[in-house]
Design a protein around this motif. Structure first.
Motif, PDB file in Angstrom:
ATOM      1  N   TYR A 411      47.214  51.349  -0.511  1.00  8.27           N
ATOM      2  CA  TYR A 411      48.039  51.966   0.179  1.00  8.27           C
ATOM      3  C   TYR A 411      49.242  50.975   0.449  1.00  8.27           C
ATOM      4  N   PRO A 412      50.648  50.543   0.812  1.00  8.79           N
ATOM      5  CA  PRO A 412      51.849  50.323   0.328  1.00  8.79           C
ATOM      6  C   PRO A 412      51.384  48.801   1.820  1.00  8.79           C
ATOM      7  N   GLU A 413      50.326  49.056   2.495  1.00  8.76           N
ATOM      8  CA  GLU A 413      50.667  48.076   4.089  1.00  8.76           C
ATOM      9  C   GLU A 413      49.461  47.535   3.546  1.00  8.76           C
ATOM     10  N   ASP A 414      48.813  47.464   2.403  1.00  9.07           N
ATOM     11  CA  ASP A 414      47.799  46.944   1.544  1.00  9.07           C
ATOM     12  C   ASP A 414      48.763  45.465   0.713  1.00  9.07           C
ATOM     13  N   VAL A 415      49.633  46.126  -0.072  1.00 11.49           N
ATOM     14  CA  VAL A 415      50.782  45.116  -0.703  1.00 11.49           C
ATOM     15  C   VAL A 415      51.079  43.881   0.808  1.00 11.49           C
ATOM     16  N   ASP A 416      52.159  44.914   1.343  1.00 14.56           N
ATOM     17  CA  ASP A 416      52.905  43.587   2.643  1.00 14.56           C
ATOM     18  C   ASP A 416      51.965  42.989   3.492  1.00 14.56           C
ATOM     19  N   LYS A 417      50.276  43.102   3.569  1.00  9.47           N
ATOM     20  CA  LYS A 417      49.692  42.465   3.826  1.00  9.47           C
ATOM     21  C   LYS A 417      49.573  41.163   3.218  1.00  9.47           C
ATOM     22  N   LEU A 418      49.423  41.511   2.701  1.00 14.17           N
ATOM     23  CA  LEU A 418      49.233  40.114   1.225  1.00 14.17           C
ATOM     24  C   LEU A 418      50.330  39.338   1.235  1.00 14.17           C
ATOM     25  N   LEU A 419      51.497  40.156   1.147  1.00 11.25           N
ATOM     26  CA  LEU A 419      53.089  39.756   0.600  1.00 11.25           C
ATOM     27  C   LEU A 419      53.562  38.844   1.899  1.00 11.25           C
ATOM     28  N   GLY A 420      53.115  39.541   2.924  1.00 13.41           N
ATOM     29  CA  GLY A 420      54.186  38.851   4.354  1.00 13.41           C
ATOM     30  C   GLY A 420      55.058  39.323   4.417  1.00 13.41           C
ATOM     31  N   ILE A 421      55.299  40.449   4.031  1.00 12.33           N
ATOM     32  CA  ILE A 421      57.018  40.944   4.117  1.00 12.33           C
ATOM     33  C   ILE A 421      56.829  42.703   4.125  1.00 12.33           C
ATOM     34  N   ASN A 422      57.299  43.470   4.468  1.00 12.89           N
ATOM     35  CA  ASN A 422      57.790  44.952   4.579  1.00 12.89           C
ATOM     36  C   ASN A 422      58.237  45.402   3.228  1.00 12.89           C
ATOM     37  N   ILE A 423      57.403  46.192   1.721  1.00 14.98           N
ATOM     38  CA  ILE A 423      58.335  46.833   1.012  1.00 14.98           C
ATOM     39  C   ILE A 423      58.389  48.203   0.814  1.00 14.98           C
ATOM     40  N   SER A 424      59.180  49.044   1.357  1.00 18.70           N
ATOM     41  CA  SER A 424      59.626  50.266   1.242  1.00 18.70           C
ATOM     42  C   SER A 424      58.536  51.029   0.028  1.00 18.70           C
ATOM     43  N   GLU A 425      58.184  51.372   0.258  1.00 19.38           N
ATOM     44  CA  GLU A 425      57.141  53.138  -0.648  1.00 19.38           C
ATOM     45  C   GLU A 425      57.728  52.735  -1.625  1.00 19.38           C
ATOM     46  N   GLU A 426      59.209  53.290  -1.467  1.00 18.52           N
ATOM     47  CA  GLU A 426      60.410  53.341  -2.862  1.00 18.52           C
ATOM     48  C   GLU A 426      60.458  52.734  -3.423  1.00 18.52           C
ATOM     49  N   ASP A 427      60.849  51.419  -3.157  1.00 19.26           N
ATOM     50  CA  ASP A 427      60.879  49.962  -3.879  1.00 19.26           C
ATOM     51  C   ASP A 427      59.702  49.946  -4.707  1.00 19.26           C
ATOM     52  N   MET A 428      58.970  49.679  -3.720  1.00 22.62           N
ATOM     53  CA  MET A 428      57.194  50.263  -4.528  1.00 22.62           C
ATOM     54  C   MET A 428      56.977  50.979  -5.954  1.00 22.62           C
ATOM     55  N   LYS A 429      57.796  51.914  -5.924  1.00 22.99           N
ATOM     56  CA  LYS A 429      57.537  52.503  -6.646  1.00 22.99           C
ATOM     57  C   LYS A 429      58.487  52.164  -8.099  1.00 22.99           C
ATOM     58  N   LYS A 430      59.862  51.697  -7.582  1.00 23.43           N
ATOM     59  CA  LYS A 430      60.507  51.110  -8.747  1.00 23.43           C
ATOM     60  C   LYS A 430      59.723  49.999  -9.176  1.00 23.43           C
ATOM     61  N   GLU A 431      59.177  49.256  -8.788  1.00 23.81           N
ATOM     62  CA  GLU A 431      58.929  47.710  -9.084  1.00 23.81           C
ATOM     63  C   GLU A 431      57.862  48.331  -9.856  1.00 23.81           C
ATOM     64  N   LEU A 432      56.844  49.285  -9.966  1.00 26.28           N
ATOM     65  CA  LEU A 432      55.751  50.317 -10.796  1.00 26.28           C
ATOM     66  C   LEU A 432      56.810  51.361 -12.228  1.00 26.28           C
ATOM     67  N   GLU A 433      57.781  51.260 -12.118  1.00 23.56           N
ATOM     68  CA  GLU A 433      57.816  51.506 -12.969  1.00 23.56           C
ATOM     69  C   GLU A 433      57.955  51.322 -14.181  1.00 23.56           C
ATOM     70  N   ARG A 434      58.847  50.044 -13.565  1.00 25.89           N
ATOM     71  CA  ARG A 434      60.149  48.143 -14.277  1.00 25.89           C
ATOM     72  C   ARG A 434      58.922  47.802 -15.010  1.00 25.89           C
ATOM     73  N   LEU A 435      57.280  47.941 -14.613  1.00 28.81           N
ATOM     74  CA  LEU A 435      56.300  47.310 -15.379  1.00 28.81           C
ATOM     75  C   LEU A 435      55.967  48.247 -15.700  1.00 28.81           C
ATOM     76  N   ASP A 436      55.875  49.717 -15.939  1.00 24.13           N
ATOM     77  CA  ASP A 436      55.732  50.553 -17.495  1.00 24.13           C
ATOM     78  C   ASP A 436      53.573  50.935 -16.928  1.00 24.13           C
ATOM     79  N   PHE A 437      54.229  50.707 -14.958  1.00 21.52           N
ATOM     80  CA  PHE A 437      52.171  50.885 -14.931  1.00 21.52           C
ATOM     81  C   PHE A 437      52.684  52.813 -14.697  1.00 21.52           C
ATOM     82  N   ASN A 438      51.290  53.506 -14.879  1.00 25.26           N
ATOM     83  CA  ASN A 438      51.243  54.896 -14.119  1.00 25.26           C
ATOM     84  C   ASN A 438      50.703  55.008 -13.005  1.00 25.26           C
ATOM     85  N   TYR A 439      51.572  55.547 -12.279  1.00 21.59           N
ATOM     86  CA  TYR A 439      50.989  55.817 -10.546  1.00 21.59           C
ATOM     87  C   TYR A 439      51.192  57.178 -10.224  1.00 21.59           C
ATOM     88  N   LYS A 440      50.546  57.815  -9.374  1.00 19.16           N
ATOM     89  CA  LYS A 440      50.421  58.746  -8.363  1.00 19.16           C
ATOM     90  C   LYS A 440      50.029  58.517  -7.276  1.00 19.16           C
TER      91      LYS A 440
END
Length: 789
Positions: A411-440
């Motif tokens: 879940y997005p909050e799992d990543v937020d907890k590790l990084l210590g910041i709040n990243i929106s769900e849309e921003d996470m989608k963008k970063e995964l697309e940039r990485l060329d990681f397939n996701y649902k």
């Protein structure tokens, strides 16, 4: 080194400033240590118009060189200097690699206004004997005078010198992998090179068999090509290999290196006619010999992997090929090997044989089987195009790789907890697309599939958070004061026990020492009181540091010898350290060595160290840790300890260590040692209970028994406890005697017994009843005689 011209084949970076791009890459986690360009100011194309012998030298020449705008006089010693030759000229003011500045000079009395250069002098080629013998670089007749020779040669490339973190995978060691890194930073797509080729009707299965007999080879693909033509490589391949620091040889060898630098997959080309129709991959035999491509005979061990023709070795897998299947100018058919070998084994073999190479570095980091297959196809494509090769239909494959996709959910909050910041769900989608990681994404839950090329990423949220964080930008991380509950600081786990034991031993007068974990073979055979086999290092720095110790005692003996040689007589030392055995078991031990005087006094006799003092220290330590009444001492049989002055330390019925005097065959000095397994002590104490002091008077009774020498005093103590009642509080041995008036096969042992009634004052009759019962039990059970009865 990564060539940006080469990377440009897979991703469009024409609009990027190379220095700005280097900064972006570094900020994303891949450190670009240097941006290297081959451009050199004051470097031009010239033509030799006149060559004369130097008047004061038998090998120098005085040349007139036309550089279009002017004619320069240059003194040169190259053997291939001749009139009409077009050359690379470094004019006065040019600064060559190594900070070598070209200046106007006099060479044996003749003025020189520049320098005619070889490629290695410009940092474009390795400085080898072969290249040195070629002399200055000879340009073709079409080279335009006065122009930049680097541009004309197509070597005007920019290279990135990367400092890659050891945890980063092989993907940044090849150009397609680095193109993906740039693609995710610039949010662009990667285009892979062509893998297409035509095949003939002939099938490889009709000509070749493959067998793998080692679990260190998990993937082996072989393809066959024939009717190749060995010739010079095309210019773009030669230039890119030179830019990457490799020397072009011929089209076939160069294609092998080119594909390795492109896909990160080392290939090996065998001369098929020399090889035969079979390959067997197996572990090398002990002391097996092979002559490698460098002409040297190598001796292998069964830890190495070899490629064989079914009988003899033809290649050291992942390291270097054999001379007996080398591709040469007469080669017509090639077998292409594209494989994956155990990375640890390749690193070990490369280091042991002192054969580091571009291939072994990549094998040693692990490979992606998808690229292993693609590299094999790419080699066929290039060989067909540039070596006129005919490719046989099909391939031979052994595939034991794990093909399960690496997937994870978060879940997005799992990543937020590790990084210590709040990243929106849309921003996470963008970063995964940039990485060329397939996701649902379903109900705000991400399901991500990690591509095989990223071997450094495991399917856990920590690794995904790191990838998202580095692309999102570490500069976006906001500093904040951590909000954590306050608790009392204390040592925990084994550190707590080590600190507690160390403090207690120092209070008892012992000094801590630290010694090496590695010992010599002779030391590893000393004081072996446990059935443990040591680990022998495969590549030790020296023979005296070649064995991983299983006991600390020999190391303390070395400390004793050092101190004795420096005049120190009274030594009381201890060490707490880990030991290891061949079963990969890690054991924390404490060992001590004591000799000389425990206490010294200028006007009274010193208190000398003996077995009972050392035993008392062990008892004090165990009591301090809460093991009172749970330990005992029994006979031991360590060959390096005095047979009559040694004992096992028993805790809860388990042997945890040894104590004793060093055997007279080793030293004539009275040296006492002890060693305990601390793993047996950690966390096994029960909570200490308060015991109320005696309110009522105690009664003490002494008794002495004449016993057989073979009877342990501990057996007598057990009998006394069984025969007594709860009024017996303590048993102390205060004398052991052998000598006059005692049979030589006997010994006298005296005991002090303390009786006390917890809830009342005991009467003499009560005590004597218990006392007499004890005497009777001991004399009948052990055939003992009450002394002075």
């Amino acid at each position: 080194m990564i060539s940006l011209n080469w990377v440009g084949d897979y991703i469009d970076i024409k609009d990027q400033d190379v220095h700005d791009l280097a900064r972006k890459i570094t900020e994303a986690g891949i450190n670009v240590e240097g941006v290297i360009t081959h451009h050199i100011d004051n470097l031009v194309i010239g033509q030799i118009k006149e060559v004369k012998n130097h008047p004061d030298s038998d090998h120098l020449h005085v040349c007139k060189v036309d550089i279009k705008d002017e004619e320069l006089q240059i003194v040169c010693g190259a053997s291939n200097v001749r009139e009409g030759l077009k050359v690379i000229v470094a004019k006065v003011g040019a600064v060559l690699p190594g900070n070598f500045e070209i200046k106007k000079s006099k060479i044996r009395g003749v003025e020189s206004f520049g320098m005619m250069c070889a490629l290695f002098e410009l940092g474009l080629e390795e400085k080898t004997e072969e290249n040195y013998a070629k002399g200055i670089e000879e340009l073709d007749e079409k080279a335009p005078l006065g122009e930049d020779p680097i541009n004309y040669l197509g070597l005007d490339d920019t290279l990135y010198d990367l400092d890659i973190h050891k945890h980063r995978n092989n993907d940044c060691y090849y150009h397609i992998g680095f193109a993906y890194e740039i693609a995710c930073i610039l949010n662009r797509k990667v285009s892979l090179p062509s893998l297409e080729y035509k095949t003939i009707k002939d099938k490889i299965d009709d000509h070749f068999k493959l067998e793998v007999k080692t679990n260190k080879c998990t993937y082996y693909m072989a393809r066959e090509v024939k009717n190749i033509k060995i010739k010079e490589s095309p210019e773009f391949i030669k230039k890119r290999l030179i830019a990457a620091g490799m020397r072009p040889i011929n089209n076939v060898v160069d294609i092998s290196n080119y594909v390795m630098l492109e896909f990160g997959q080392p290939l090996h080309f065998f001369d098929k006619d020399k090889l035969g129709n079979k390959i067997v991959v197996r572990d090398a035999e002990e002391n097996e010999k092979i002559i490698t491509l460098d002409g040297k005979e190598r001796t292998l061990s069964n830890d190495d992997i070899v490629i064989t023709d079914g009988k003899k070795a033809v290649c050291i897998a992942g390291v270097m090929g054999g001379e007996n299947t080398e591709v040469d100018e007469n080669t017509k058919s090639i077998l292409i090997e594209s494989a994956i070998f155990n990375p640890v084994s390749i690193r070990y073999t490369s280091k042991k044989l002192e054969l580091p190479s571009e291939a072994s570095i990549r094998y040693g980091k692990g490979l992606n089987y998808e690229y292993t297959e693609m590299a094999s196809k790419r080699a066929c494509h290039l060989l067909e195009k540039y070596a006129d090769a005919e490719i046989l239909d099909g391939y031979v494959l052994i595939d034991n790789e794990d093909h399960i996709e690496k997937k994870l959910s978060f879940y997005p909050e799992d990543v937020d907890k590790l990084l210590g910041i709040n990243i929106s769900e849309e921003d996470m989608k963008k970063e995964l697309e940039r990485l060329d990681f397939n996701y649902k994404v379903k109900n705000h839950k991400f399901e991500v599939t990690i591509p095989k090329r990223r071997l450094d990423i495991d399917p856990n949220v920590n690794d995904i958070a790191e990838e998202i964080g580095r692309l999102y930008g570490y500069n976006n991380l906001v500093s904040s004061i951590p909000n954590v509950p306050i608790r009392r600081g204390e040592y925990i786990g084994d550190v707590k026990y080590r600190k507690m034991i160390s403090k207690r031993l120092r209070s008892l007068g012992l000094n801590e020492v630290k010694t090496y974990t590695l010992v010599s073979p002779e030391m590893s055979e000393m004081f072996k009181y446990e059935e443990k086999s040591p680990v022998k290092l495969p590549n030790p720095m020296s023979i005296d540091k070649s064995i991983v110790r299983t006991t600390l005692i020999p190391s303390l003996m070395n400390v004793y010898e050092y101190n004795k040689s420096h005049g120190v007589k009274d030594i009381s030392i201890y060490e707490i350290a880990k030991t290891y055995d061949s079963k990969y078991e890690e054991t924390t031990k404490i060992a001590g060595l004591m000799t000389g005087s425990y206490l010294t006094n200028t006007w009274k006799k010193d208190f000398e160290i003996d077995f009972y003092l050392v035993k008392g220290i062990i008892e004090d330590l165990l009591n301090y840790m809460g093991y009172e009444n749970r330990y005992s001492f029994t006979k031991s049989t360590c060959k390096d300890l005095h047979p009559g002055v040694q004992a096992n330390i028993i805790l809860d019925g388990k042997n945890i260590g040894i104590i004793g005097k060093v055997h007279p065959n080793i030293t004539k000095k009275d040296i006492y040692i002890f060693e305990c397994n601390l793993n047996s002590l950690y966390g096994k104490t029960s909570k200490l209970k308060y015991k109320e002091a005696y309110k009522y008077p105690s009664i003490e009774k002494d008794m002495a028994f004449i016993l057989d020498k073979t009877i342990d005093v501990s057996e007598i103590e057990k009998t006394i406890k069984k025969a007594s009642n709860k009024t017996l509080q303590k048993i102390n041995v205060f004398d052991v005697y052998q000598g006059e008036n005692i049979d030589q096969n006997k010994k006298s042992v005296a005991f002090n017994l303390l009786f006390n009634g917890i809830d009342r004052t005991l009467t003499d009759d009560e005590v004597m009843t218990s006392f007499n019962k004890i005497i009777e039990k001991v004399t009948t059970t052990h055939h003992a005689e009450l002394r002075d009865k």
